[in-house]
Design a protein around this motif. Sequence first.
Motif, PDB file in Angstrom:
ATOM      1  N   ARG A  94       1.426   9.672  -5.285  1.00 22.64           N
ATOM      2  CA  ARG A  94       1.784  10.940  -4.914  1.00 22.64           C
ATOM      3  C   ARG A  94       2.899  11.476  -6.272  1.00 22.64           C
ATOM      4  NH1 ARG A  94       2.024   9.415   0.550  1.00 22.64           N
ATOM      5  NH2 ARG A  94       4.040   8.368   0.315  1.00 22.64           N
ATOM      6  N   ALA A  95       3.659  10.551  -6.522  1.00 23.35           N
ATOM      7  CA  ALA A  95       4.481  10.927  -7.836  1.00 23.35           C
ATOM      8  C   ALA A  95       3.758  11.294  -9.030  1.00 23.35           C
ATOM      9  CB  ALA A  95       5.458   9.731  -8.031  1.00 23.35           C
TER      10      ALA A  95
ATOM     11  N   THR B 220       0.760  -1.189  -0.076  1.00 22.66           N
ATOM     12  CA  THR B 220      -0.053   0.026  -0.056  1.00 22.66           C
ATOM     13  C   THR B 220       0.910   1.160   0.061  1.00 22.66           C
ATOM     14  OG1 THR B 220      -1.607  -0.989   1.318  1.00 22.66           O
ATOM     15  CG2 THR B 220      -1.696   1.271   1.221  1.00 22.66           C
ATOM     16  N   ARG B 221       1.740   1.293   0.677  1.00 16.83           N
ATOM     17  CA  ARG B 221       2.885   2.183   0.561  1.00 16.83           C
ATOM     18  C   ARG B 221       3.461   2.672  -0.666  1.00 16.83           C
ATOM     19  NH1 ARG B 221       6.686   1.892   5.992  1.00 16.83           N
ATOM     20  NH2 ARG B 221       7.168   3.782   5.096  1.00 16.83           N
ATOM     21  N   VAL B 222       3.813   1.611  -1.409  1.00 14.35           N
ATOM     22  CA  VAL B 222       4.449   1.718  -2.816  1.00 14.35           C
ATOM     23  C   VAL B 222       3.380   2.402  -3.635  1.00 14.35           C
ATOM     24  CG1 VAL B 222       5.325   0.587  -4.683  1.00 14.35           C
ATOM     25  CG2 VAL B 222       5.813  -0.124  -2.444  1.00 14.35           C
TER      26      VAL B 222
ATOM     27  N   ASP C  23       0.753   4.396  -2.812  1.00 14.48           N
ATOM     28  CA  ASP C  23       0.747   5.471  -2.270  1.00 14.48           C
ATOM     29  C   ASP C  23       1.608   6.403  -2.947  1.00 14.48           C
ATOM     30  OD1 ASP C  23      -1.734   5.129  -0.924  1.00 14.48           O
ATOM     31  OD2 ASP C  23      -0.859   4.898   0.774  1.00 14.48           O
ATOM     32  N   TRP C  24       3.017   6.173  -2.726  1.00 14.55           N
ATOM     33  CA  TRP C  24       4.168   6.703  -3.400  1.00 14.55           C
ATOM     34  C   TRP C  24       3.751   7.051  -4.820  1.00 14.55           C
ATOM     35  CZ3 TRP C  24       7.765   5.827  -6.972  1.00 14.55           C
ATOM     36  CH2 TRP C  24       8.665   6.707  -7.127  1.00 14.55           C
ATOM     37  N   TYR C  25       3.622   6.113  -5.410  1.00 17.49           N
ATOM     38  CA  TYR C  25       3.366   6.150  -6.838  1.00 17.49           C
ATOM     39  C   TYR C  25       2.234   7.266  -7.355  1.00 17.49           C
ATOM     40  CZ  TYR C  25       2.237   4.778 -11.648  1.00 17.49           C
ATOM     41  OH  TYR C  25       1.860   4.927 -12.972  1.00 17.49           O
TER      42      TYR C  25
ATOM     43  N   ARG D  68       0.844  12.915  -8.853  1.00 24.25           N
ATOM     44  CA  ARG D  68       0.420  14.119  -8.397  1.00 24.25           C
ATOM     45  C   ARG D  68       1.545  15.252  -8.788  1.00 24.25           C
ATOM     46  NH1 ARG D  68      -2.560  11.145  -4.646  1.00 24.25           N
ATOM     47  NH2 ARG D  68      -4.685  11.488  -4.612  1.00 24.25           N
TER      48      ARG D  68
END
Length: 194
Positions: free
Chosen positions: A10-11, A2-4, A6-8, A13
């Motif tokens: 964010r990238a 899930t963190r990966v 979410d990071w993706y 955005r």
Amino acid sequence: MTRVVDWYFRALRGFIALCLAVMVVLVFGNVVLRYAFNSGITISEELSRWLFVWLTFVGAVVALRDHAHLGMDSVVSRLPAWGKKACFLLSNALMLYCVYLFFVGSWQQTVINIDNKAPATGLSSGWFYYSVGVFFSAMAAALLLRNLWQAVSGKLAERDLIEVRGSEDEARVEFSGKKDLDVDASGPSAGNRT
């Protein structure tokens, strides 16, 4: 995992913000150069148009994940749980079919335009259709398949079956909370304080 993810997103955005910033610099810089120095940035219009298309489709993927697309939930919200689930499955299956059609259309445009060169940059127009179409189709299909899997496997709560979350719902909750606070502050005990 899930963190990966979410990071993706964010990238993505960040990529949207970068596209917007580059578009502003190119267009504004081109205007200033034309009026002040009688010159310009040759690729400004073409590159800005391509960045705008990327911004739009990346934004559509982010909005699909956040359930931020426009919709109407007045009928679905009144249905029982099985009706909400049926509408959820049907809507996601129809969207998946639309994504398939979009992919097929992008591929056809790629084949048609592969030899056409963009006038300012000289890049192939076919690659433009291919890159945007494939990116959007792959990302949207993955998100829709995830939605369908979660619904079929029972991992979604009943409130998650309504995909539209409007700011009006949030405003209504916020307003009712403030109203309760105002009533408490101006209640009978407020008169005794004076």
